[in-house]
Write a protein that holds these residues in place. Structure first.
Motif, PDB file in Angstrom:
ATOM      1  N   MET A 179      94.108  71.619  42.670  1.00 19.23           N
ATOM      2  CA  MET A 179      93.384  72.357  41.646  1.00 19.23           C
ATOM      3  C   MET A 179      93.977  73.743  41.396  1.00 19.23           C
ATOM      4  SD  MET A 179      91.300  70.212  40.527  1.00 19.23           S
ATOM      5  CE  MET A 179      90.335  71.243  39.426  1.00 19.23           C
ATOM      6  N   GLN A 180      94.622  74.318  42.414  1.00 20.11           N
ATOM      7  CA  GLN A 180      95.279  75.611  42.209  1.00 20.11           C
ATOM      8  C   GLN A 180      96.443  75.437  41.234  1.00 20.11           C
ATOM      9  OE1 GLN A 180      96.461  77.676  45.777  1.00 20.11           O
ATOM     10  NE2 GLN A 180      97.691  79.167  44.682  1.00 20.11           N
ATOM     11  N   LYS A 181      97.212  74.366  41.435  1.00 15.38           N
ATOM     12  CA  LYS A 181      98.322  74.090  40.525  1.00 15.38           C
ATOM     13  C   LYS A 181      97.800  73.776  39.125  1.00 15.38           C
ATOM     14  CE  LYS A 181     101.983  74.286  43.239  1.00 15.38           C
ATOM     15  NZ  LYS A 181     103.131  75.195  42.988  1.00 15.38           N
ATOM     16  N   LEU A 182      96.664  73.061  39.067  1.00 16.42           N
ATOM     17  CA  LEU A 182      96.075  72.735  37.777  1.00 16.42           C
ATOM     18  C   LEU A 182      95.729  74.008  37.013  1.00 16.42           C
ATOM     19  CD1 LEU A 182      93.486  69.989  36.963  1.00 16.42           C
ATOM     20  CD2 LEU A 182      93.029  72.344  36.276  1.00 16.42           C
ATOM     21  N   GLU A 183      95.069  74.963  37.692  1.00 14.25           N
ATOM     22  CA  GLU A 183      94.694  76.204  37.001  1.00 14.25           C
ATOM     23  C   GLU A 183      95.932  77.011  36.609  1.00 14.25           C
ATOM     24  OE1 GLU A 183      91.757  78.559  38.925  1.00 14.25           O
ATOM     25  OE2 GLU A 183      91.908  80.213  37.486  1.00 14.25           O
ATOM     26  N   GLU A 184      96.935  77.050  37.491  1.00 14.17           N
ATOM     27  CA  GLU A 184      98.170  77.758  37.165  1.00 14.17           C
ATOM     28  C   GLU A 184      98.831  77.150  35.929  1.00 14.17           C
ATOM     29  OE1 GLU A 184     100.520  77.551  40.687  1.00 14.17           O
ATOM     30  OE2 GLU A 184      99.374  79.087  41.758  1.00 14.17           O
ATOM     31  N   THR A 185      98.774  75.827  35.834  1.00 10.25           N
ATOM     32  CA  THR A 185      99.349  75.137  34.682  1.00 10.25           C
ATOM     33  C   THR A 185      98.618  75.515  33.404  1.00 10.25           C
ATOM     34  OG1 THR A 185     100.042  73.263  36.051  1.00 10.25           O
ATOM     35  CG2 THR A 185      99.848  72.883  33.680  1.00 10.25           C
ATOM     36  N   VAL A 186      97.284  75.566  33.473  1.00  9.97           N
ATOM     37  CA  VAL A 186      96.485  75.942  32.302  1.00  9.97           C
ATOM     38  C   VAL A 186      96.828  77.364  31.865  1.00  9.97           C
ATOM     39  CG1 VAL A 186      94.156  76.407  31.455  1.00  9.97           C
ATOM     40  CG2 VAL A 186      94.586  74.369  32.843  1.00  9.97           C
ATOM     41  N   ARG A 187      96.828  78.279  32.800  1.00 15.09           N
ATOM     42  CA  ARG A 187      97.053  79.694  32.463  1.00 15.09           C
ATOM     43  C   ARG A 187      98.503  79.971  32.051  1.00 15.09           C
ATOM     44  NH1 ARG A 187      92.900  83.068  33.583  1.00 15.09           N
ATOM     45  NH2 ARG A 187      91.203  82.304  34.935  1.00 15.09           N
ATOM     46  N   SER A 188      99.413  79.064  32.381  1.00 17.29           N
ATOM     47  CA  SER A 188     100.812  79.258  32.006  1.00 17.29           C
ATOM     48  C   SER A 188     101.045  79.040  30.512  1.00 17.29           C
ATOM     49  CB  SER A 188     101.710  78.305  32.805  1.00 17.29           C
ATOM     50  OG  SER A 188     101.519  76.959  32.406  1.00 17.29           O
ATOM     51  N   ILE A 189     100.076  78.441  29.841  1.00  9.79           N
ATOM     52  CA  ILE A 189     100.212  78.201  28.401  1.00  9.79           C
ATOM     53  C   ILE A 189      99.939  79.497  27.650  1.00  9.79           C
ATOM     54  CG2 ILE A 189      99.292  76.926  26.431  1.00  9.79           C
ATOM     55  CD1 ILE A 189      98.602  74.684  28.417  1.00  9.79           C
ATOM     56  N   LYS A 190     100.949  79.990  26.968  1.00 10.63           N
ATOM     57  CA  LYS A 190     100.853  81.259  26.252  1.00 10.63           C
ATOM     58  C   LYS A 190     101.097  81.021  24.762  1.00 10.63           C
ATOM     59  CE  LYS A 190     100.832  83.467  30.287  1.00 10.63           C
ATOM     60  NZ  LYS A 190      99.646  84.160  30.829  1.00 10.63           N
ATOM     61  N   MET A 191     100.303  81.644  23.934  1.00 10.43           N
ATOM     62  CA  MET A 191     100.545  81.633  22.495  1.00 10.43           C
ATOM     63  C   MET A 191      99.817  82.816  21.866  1.00 10.43           C
ATOM     64  SD  MET A 191      98.159  78.436  21.159  1.00 10.43           S
ATOM     65  CE  MET A 191      99.124  77.256  22.089  1.00 10.43           C
ATOM     66  N   GLU A 192     100.288  83.224  20.714  1.00  9.11           N
ATOM     67  CA  GLU A 192      99.691  84.357  20.020  1.00  9.11           C
ATOM     68  C   GLU A 192      98.256  84.030  19.642  1.00  9.11           C
ATOM     69  OE1 GLU A 192     101.736  85.465  16.507  1.00  9.11           O
ATOM     70  OE2 GLU A 192     100.531  87.272  16.154  1.00  9.11           O
ATOM     71  N   GLY A 193      97.347  84.944  19.972  1.00 10.71           N
ATOM     72  CA  GLY A 193      95.950  84.759  19.633  1.00 10.71           C
ATOM     73  C   GLY A 193      95.132  84.044  20.687  1.00 10.71           C
ATOM     74  N   LEU A 194      95.759  83.715  21.842  1.00 15.27           N
ATOM     75  CA  LEU A 194      95.057  83.016  22.929  1.00 15.27           C
ATOM     76  C   LEU A 194      94.985  83.896  24.166  1.00 15.27           C
ATOM     77  CD1 LEU A 194      93.888  80.509  24.424  1.00 15.27           C
ATOM     78  CD2 LEU A 194      96.262  79.837  24.863  1.00 15.27           C
ATOM     79  N   ASN A 195      93.787  84.042  24.715  1.00 17.06           N
ATOM     80  CA  ASN A 195      93.607  84.794  25.952  1.00 17.06           C
ATOM     81  C   ASN A 195      92.704  84.000  26.898  1.00 17.06           C
ATOM     82  OD1 ASN A 195      94.907  87.563  25.536  1.00 17.06           O
ATOM     83  ND2 ASN A 195      93.618  87.415  23.719  1.00 17.06           N
ATOM     84  N   TRP A 196      93.206  83.756  28.114  1.00 15.53           N
ATOM     85  CA  TRP A 196      92.418  83.066  29.133  1.00 15.53           C
ATOM     86  C   TRP A 196      91.514  84.058  29.844  1.00 15.53           C
ATOM     87  CZ3 TRP A 196      92.481  78.095  28.533  1.00 15.53           C
ATOM     88  CH2 TRP A 196      93.627  77.443  28.049  1.00 15.53           C
ATOM     89  N   GLY A 197      90.315  83.626  30.190  1.00 17.06           N
ATOM     90  CA  GLY A 197      89.357  84.496  30.856  1.00 17.06           C
ATOM     91  C   GLY A 197      88.963  84.001  32.228  1.00 17.06           C
ATOM     92  N   ALA A 198      87.715  84.228  32.598  1.00 18.75           N
ATOM     93  CA  ALA A 198      87.217  83.864  33.922  1.00 18.75           C
ATOM     94  C   ALA A 198      87.173  82.354  34.083  1.00 18.75           C
ATOM     95  CB  ALA A 198      85.819  84.453  34.135  1.00 18.75           C
ATOM     96  N   SER A 199      87.268  81.916  35.337  1.00 18.32           N
ATOM     97  CA  SER A 199      87.242  80.480  35.611  1.00 18.32           C
ATOM     98  C   SER A 199      86.530  80.225  36.933  1.00 18.32           C
ATOM     99  CB  SER A 199      88.667  79.921  35.677  1.00 18.32           C
ATOM    100  OG  SER A 199      89.364  80.480  36.789  1.00 18.32           O
ATOM    101  N   LYS A 200      86.131  78.991  37.129  1.00 14.22           N
ATOM    102  CA  LYS A 200      85.538  78.576  38.394  1.00 14.22           C
ATOM    103  C   LYS A 200      85.702  77.081  38.558  1.00 14.22           C
ATOM    104  CE  LYS A 200      80.831  77.898  36.585  1.00 14.22           C
ATOM    105  NZ  LYS A 200      79.398  78.259  36.736  1.00 14.22           N
ATOM    106  N   LEU A 201      85.654  76.625  39.821  1.00 15.09           N
ATOM    107  CA  LEU A 201      85.695  75.203  40.112  1.00 15.09           C
ATOM    108  C   LEU A 201      84.266  74.699  40.258  1.00 15.09           C
ATOM    109  CD1 LEU A 201      88.629  74.981  42.706  1.00 15.09           C
ATOM    110  CD2 LEU A 201      88.693  74.507  40.249  1.00 15.09           C
ATOM    111  N   VAL A 202      83.976  73.605  39.605  1.00 12.79           N
ATOM    112  CA  VAL A 202      82.634  73.019  39.631  1.00 12.79           C
ATOM    113  C   VAL A 202      82.707  71.638  40.276  1.00 12.79           C
ATOM    114  CG1 VAL A 202      80.672  72.250  38.256  1.00 12.79           C
ATOM    115  CG2 VAL A 202      81.988  74.259  37.544  1.00 12.79           C
ATOM    116  N   ALA A 203      81.908  71.441  41.322  1.00  3.11           N
ATOM    117  CA  ALA A 203      81.904  70.154  42.022  1.00  3.11           C
ATOM    118  C   ALA A 203      81.327  69.077  41.105  1.00  3.11           C
ATOM    119  CB  ALA A 203      81.094  70.243  43.309  1.00  3.11           C
ATOM    120  N   VAL A 204      82.020  67.951  41.037  1.00  6.76           N
ATOM    121  CA  VAL A 204      81.566  66.819  40.247  1.00  6.76           C
ATOM    122  C   VAL A 204      80.952  65.758  41.145  1.00  6.76           C
ATOM    123  CG1 VAL A 204      82.268  65.020  38.622  1.00  6.76           C
ATOM    124  CG2 VAL A 204      83.370  67.251  38.549  1.00  6.76           C
TER     125      VAL A 204
END
Length: 226
Positions: A153-178
């Protein structure tokens, strides 16, 4: 190693599944295993008659899951832990399994209130992105779901946040147990409406390689104008 098919919501993905099943009844042989459950969970709906092998396989897995887990809606997805204890046909599972809590069984199902709300939010996002409006900003809460409990899941979040584009800003996150050791990532993001399409972000960045190595699917939980 588990057999994984990518992009099962596309024709190419279904074609690869169809070809794989041309010489066997199930993903790993002649009996249903946890590989079938994982692939079944990634198929959006029963394949059409254009994919006869995949359609027959989907119907067989649905029937066996319904027999093994009576009372659960068709289309409910099951975790690898639920089937790893028995690679034999699922009709041999004991009736006691059917008495497990619905919330634990319905990991990535289509029948929960949360998923219904996500579907409605997704439709609203599509309509919003299709209209040309004055430049504004939106705040989105995104559910990012892994393939299984073994996903880093750490790699998953790093992968998500690695996506950069103009007009996009990532904010707070948390892991939710399913359930059954599986967690999903909930992450906030803000976008400039005229610069970023949420559908495009999901379909062209988050659910294709290399991100799809960790990410099975994404759902819009909330979509609000700022």
């Amino acid at each position: 190693m588990a057999v994984i098919f990518k992009d099962l919501h596309t024709e190419s993905g279904l074609k690869s599944l169809e070809d794989h099943l041309s010489a066997k009844s199930y993903i790993s042989g002649d009996a249903i295993t946890k590989d079938d459950i994982k692939v079944y969970g990634a198929v959006v709906e029963k394949p059409s008659d254009a994919y006869p092998n995949a359609s027959k396989w989907y119907a067989s897995v649905s029937e066996q899951l319904a027999a093994s887990f009576p009372g659960q809606a068709v289309g409910v997805r099951f975790s690898s832990q639920q089937v790893s204890a028995s690679a034999a046909p699922v009709e041999k599972k004991k009736e006691a399994v059917a008495e497990e809590d619905d919330d634990d069984l319905d990991l990535f199902g289509d029948e929960t209130e949360e998923d219904k709300a996500a579907a409605e939010a997704r439709e609203a996002a599509k309509k919003a992105s299709a209209k040309k409006k004055e430049s504004g900003k939106s705040s989105i809460l995104l559910d990012v779901k892994p393939w299984d409990d073994e996903t880093d899941m750490q790699k998953l979040e790093e992968t998500v946040r690695s996506i950069k584009m103009e007009g996009l800003n990532w904010g707070a996150s948390k892991l939710v147990a399913v359930g059954y050791g599986i967690k999903k990532l909930q992450i906030m993001m803000t976008i400039v409406d005229d610069l970023v399409s949420v559908d495009h972000l999901i379909e062209e960045y988050l659910t294709v390689e290399p991100a799809s190595e960790y990410i099975q699917s994404c759902d819009i939980v909330a979509f609000n104008k700022i």
